[in-house]
Design a protein around this motif. Sequence first.
Motif, PDB file in Angstrom:
ATOM      1  N   TYR A 294       0.834  -1.210   0.000  1.00 60.15           N
ATOM      2  CA  TYR A 294       0.000   0.000   0.000  1.00 60.15           C
ATOM      3  C   TYR A 294       0.864   1.254   0.000  1.00 60.15           C
ATOM      4  O   TYR A 294       0.611   2.204  -0.756  1.00 60.15           O
ATOM      5  N   MET A 295       1.907   1.295   0.824  1.00 61.30           N
ATOM      6  CA  MET A 295       2.770   2.463   0.917  1.00 61.30           C
ATOM      7  C   MET A 295       3.575   2.686  -0.364  1.00 61.30           C
ATOM      8  O   MET A 295       3.914   3.818  -0.712  1.00 61.30           O
ATOM      9  N   LYS A 296       3.870   1.602  -1.074  1.00 62.34           N
ATOM     10  CA  LYS A 296       4.665   1.739  -2.311  1.00 62.34           C
ATOM     11  C   LYS A 296       3.893   2.445  -3.422  1.00 62.34           C
ATOM     12  O   LYS A 296       4.498   2.886  -4.400  1.00 62.34           O
ATOM     13  N   GLN A 297       2.580   2.546  -3.279  1.00 63.57           N
ATOM     14  CA  GLN A 297       1.804   3.270  -4.293  1.00 63.57           C
ATOM     15  C   GLN A 297       2.206   4.736  -4.390  1.00 63.57           C
ATOM     16  O   GLN A 297       2.007   5.379  -5.414  1.00 63.57           O
ATOM     17  N   PHE A 298       2.791   5.273  -3.312  1.00 65.94           N
ATOM     18  CA  PHE A 298       3.135   6.689  -3.270  1.00 65.94           C
ATOM     19  C   PHE A 298       4.597   6.935  -3.647  1.00 65.94           C
ATOM     20  O   PHE A 298       5.113   8.036  -3.461  1.00 65.94           O
ATOM     21  N   ALA A 299       5.239   5.901  -4.195  1.00 69.25           N
ATOM     22  CA  ALA A 299       6.646   6.030  -4.573  1.00 69.25           C
ATOM     23  C   ALA A 299       6.774   6.711  -5.936  1.00 69.25           C
ATOM     24  O   ALA A 299       6.137   6.318  -6.905  1.00 69.25           O
ATOM     25  N   SER A 300       7.591   7.740  -5.971  1.00 66.58           N
ATOM     26  CA  SER A 300       7.993   8.364  -7.228  1.00 66.58           C
ATOM     27  C   SER A 300       9.505   8.184  -7.298  1.00 66.58           C
ATOM     28  O   SER A 300      10.262   8.922  -6.655  1.00 66.58           O
ATOM     29  N   LEU A 301       9.965   7.185  -8.015  1.00 64.32           N
ATOM     30  CA  LEU A 301      11.329   6.702  -7.892  1.00 64.32           C
ATOM     31  C   LEU A 301      12.385   7.728  -8.286  1.00 64.32           C
ATOM     32  O   LEU A 301      13.535   7.632  -7.839  1.00 64.32           O
ATOM     33  N   ASP A 302      12.039   8.694  -9.112  1.00 67.83           N
ATOM     34  CA  ASP A 302      13.020   9.723  -9.456  1.00 67.83           C
ATOM     35  C   ASP A 302      12.914  10.936  -8.533  1.00 67.83           C
ATOM     36  O   ASP A 302      13.645  11.914  -8.705  1.00 67.83           O
ATOM     37  N   LEU A 303      11.996  10.868  -7.533  1.00 65.52           N
ATOM     38  CA  LEU A 303      11.863  11.954  -6.558  1.00 65.52           C
ATOM     39  C   LEU A 303      12.027  11.409  -5.137  1.00 65.52           C
ATOM     40  O   LEU A 303      13.081  11.503  -4.551  1.00 65.52           O
ATOM     41  N   ASN A 304      10.965  10.819  -4.587  1.00 65.88           N
ATOM     42  CA  ASN A 304      11.029  10.341  -3.198  1.00 65.88           C
ATOM     43  C   ASN A 304      10.018   9.228  -2.981  1.00 65.88           C
ATOM     44  O   ASN A 304       9.089   9.055  -3.788  1.00 65.88           O
ATOM     45  N   ASN A 305      10.181   8.497  -1.913  1.00 68.16           N
ATOM     46  CA  ASN A 305       9.212   7.478  -1.537  1.00 68.16           C
ATOM     47  C   ASN A 305       9.338   7.192  -0.047  1.00 68.16           C
ATOM     48  O   ASN A 305      10.283   7.631   0.609  1.00 68.16           O
ATOM     49  N   LEU A 306       8.351   6.463   0.478  1.00 71.58           N
ATOM     50  CA  LEU A 306       8.335   6.082   1.887  1.00 71.58           C
ATOM     51  C   LEU A 306       8.695   4.607   1.996  1.00 71.58           C
ATOM     52  O   LEU A 306       8.056   3.762   1.374  1.00 71.58           O
ATOM     53  N   LYS A 307       9.716   4.306   2.782  1.00 66.59           N
ATOM     54  CA  LYS A 307      10.171   2.922   2.895  1.00 66.59           C
ATOM     55  C   LYS A 307      10.206   2.504   4.359  1.00 66.59           C
ATOM     56  O   LYS A 307      10.405   3.332   5.259  1.00 66.59           O
ATOM     57  N   PRO A 308      10.012   1.207   4.635  1.00 63.15           N
ATOM     58  CA  PRO A 308      10.112   0.740   6.020  1.00 63.15           C
ATOM     59  C   PRO A 308      11.549   0.881   6.516  1.00 63.15           C
ATOM     60  O   PRO A 308      12.494   0.550   5.797  1.00 63.15           O
ATOM     61  N   ASP A 309      11.698   1.364   7.717  1.00 61.20           N
ATOM     62  CA  ASP A 309      13.015   1.587   8.308  1.00 61.20           C
ATOM     63  C   ASP A 309      13.534   0.275   8.895  1.00 61.20           C
ATOM     64  O   ASP A 309      13.401   0.017  10.087  1.00 61.20           O
ATOM     65  N   MET A 310      14.142  -0.516   8.037  1.00 63.54           N
ATOM     66  CA  MET A 310      14.596  -1.840   8.462  1.00 63.54           C
ATOM     67  C   MET A 310      15.862  -1.777   9.313  1.00 63.54           C
ATOM     68  O   MET A 310      16.193  -2.728  10.008  1.00 63.54           O
ATOM     69  N   ASP A 311      16.585  -0.670   9.266  1.00 58.91           N
ATOM     70  CA  ASP A 311      17.866  -0.580   9.967  1.00 58.91           C
ATOM     71  C   ASP A 311      17.712  -0.389  11.472  1.00 58.91           C
ATOM     72  O   ASP A 311      18.439  -1.007  12.249  1.00 58.91           O
ATOM     73  N   LYS A 312      16.773   0.480  11.898  1.00 57.46           N
ATOM     74  CA  LYS A 312      16.737   0.864  13.312  1.00 57.46           C
ATOM     75  C   LYS A 312      15.439   0.535  14.039  1.00 57.46           C
ATOM     76  O   LYS A 312      15.466   0.118  15.199  1.00 57.46           O
ATOM     77  N   THR A 313      14.285   0.754  13.402  1.00 54.60           N
ATOM     78  CA  THR A 313      13.033   0.617  14.158  1.00 54.60           C
ATOM     79  C   THR A 313      12.240  -0.640  13.843  1.00 54.60           C
ATOM     80  O   THR A 313      11.377  -1.034  14.627  1.00 54.60           O
ATOM     81  N   ALA A 314      12.480  -1.276  12.700  1.00 56.25           N
ATOM     82  CA  ALA A 314      11.722  -2.482  12.347  1.00 56.25           C
ATOM     83  C   ALA A 314      12.057  -3.626  13.293  1.00 56.25           C
ATOM     84  O   ALA A 314      13.204  -3.762  13.738  1.00 56.25           O
ATOM     85  N   THR A 315      11.054  -4.440  13.578  1.00 56.03           N
ATOM     86  CA  THR A 315      11.244  -5.553  14.511  1.00 56.03           C
ATOM     87  C   THR A 315      11.831  -6.765  13.776  1.00 56.03           C
ATOM     88  O   THR A 315      11.221  -7.836  13.693  1.00 56.03           O
ATOM     89  N   LYS A 316      13.021  -6.538  13.251  1.00 50.01           N
ATOM     90  CA  LYS A 316      13.763  -7.593  12.567  1.00 50.01           C
ATOM     91  C   LYS A 316      15.246  -7.362  12.830  1.00 50.01           C
ATOM     92  O   LYS A 316      15.719  -6.231  12.761  1.00 50.01           O
ATOM     93  N   VAL A 317      15.980  -8.425  13.149  1.00 53.98           N
ATOM     94  CA  VAL A 317      17.400  -8.282  13.485  1.00 53.98           C
ATOM     95  C   VAL A 317      18.215  -9.355  12.779  1.00 53.98           C
ATOM     96  O   VAL A 317      17.696 -10.393  12.350  1.00 53.98           O
ATOM     97  N   HIS A 318      19.512  -9.088  12.657  1.00 59.40           N
ATOM     98  CA  HIS A 318      20.440 -10.043  12.059  1.00 59.40           C
ATOM     99  C   HIS A 318      21.654 -10.213  12.981  1.00 59.40           C
ATOM    100  O   HIS A 318      21.945  -9.353  13.821  1.00 59.40           O
ATOM    101  N   TYR A 319      22.335 -11.319  12.797  1.00 58.29           N
ATOM    102  CA  TYR A 319      23.633 -11.550  13.433  1.00 58.29           C
ATOM    103  C   TYR A 319      23.569 -11.710  14.955  1.00 58.29           C
ATOM    104  O   TYR A 319      22.900 -12.591  15.447  1.00 58.29           O
TER     105      TYR A 319
END
Length: 354
Positions: A294-319
């Motif tokens: 749903y959020m990807k519908q608002f993506a304009s790839l040559d301008l800006n888009n909203l992406k899930p913050d997988m690095d810091k706030t998403a409840t997913k971890v590695h290592y």
Amino acid sequence: IRKKWTGTIRYVLLAIDIPRGNEQSPKAVENMFSYLAGAHSTFNLIEKYWEGKVQLSFSLEIVSIDGYTQFLIRTPVHSRDLVESAVYSQYPDAEITEVNDYTEGIPIMFPNDEYDVWGCEFIQKTSSAYPIKTYKEFENPTGDPELAYKDPMATLMDLTSSLKKGEQLWYQIILIPIGFDWPTIADSEVKKILKEKDDSKKHLGDKIVDTIVKWLEEFSEAIYSMWGDIEEKEKEKQEQPFKMMNLKPREKKQVEALHDKTSKLGFEFKIRFVYVAKKEVMNKPKVTHGFVGYMKQFASLDLNNLKPDMDKTATKVHYFFKDYRLTLKKKKIVRNYKKRDKAAGRKAGIMNIE
């Protein structure tokens, strides 16, 4: 002192119900945002540093509990009249009801025997100066009037209505009113595109040196002008207006989009998404992938888009220390959502009312 002052502020959660037959264009909601911008406050030094006053925020929320969807606005009590006026001005037949906080029944401590959670914040891919795709790009002015607008909200409504008993989807947009200074964020981006020097990011020492050099250049120009030797400088000045004409189509679109975005009122914003469900009915792939789609519908790839913050706030971890870090992230995203915390998590971005 900020915590002490904000602790004195009372909030109210309002459910917004619009009659099914009450049709309005998305422009109506843009007008609502313009009205809410009136909540912006300025503080003197005593209010800011002695009393601890800060700009208060609104929280616009869409929640689905067991498949029942509700639109809500959380507002400081003293701004309730402002919010109700904003809604009624565009939707006179709307029903606004004060309701209890739906997040209270969900635990804040994880792991939990009954519930599991997945959540994250959504952030802008690039500088806040660039816009995402807005409602105008979903409009089709020609053809059948009934097909004139393809509502991207339809996919979210289909997702929320499909939730089973025991599942909850929370979607939160924190709005922080700001002043009229924010459009300057586009200046450095335009200079990058036009390949001009951006002096705003230079250190104080560099600026002092540049000022001295500029004085020397002006002095030398004055000397040379006595013999008419400033043709090169004049040539540079004449070439300035032609820079836009020499841009590639993508670069030209970016410059125009930067100016279009900064021509309207803006808010700082923070977006959070939380999917919480009882373990026996939890369906992470369906709900999380559906919401990201749903959020990807608002993506304009040559301008800006909203992406899930997988690095810091998403409840997913590695290592390393995965269990401990995952538990910590789950606690944080639920706690920050419940508090409607505008400061926790990633730095707030900026979007305009469109």
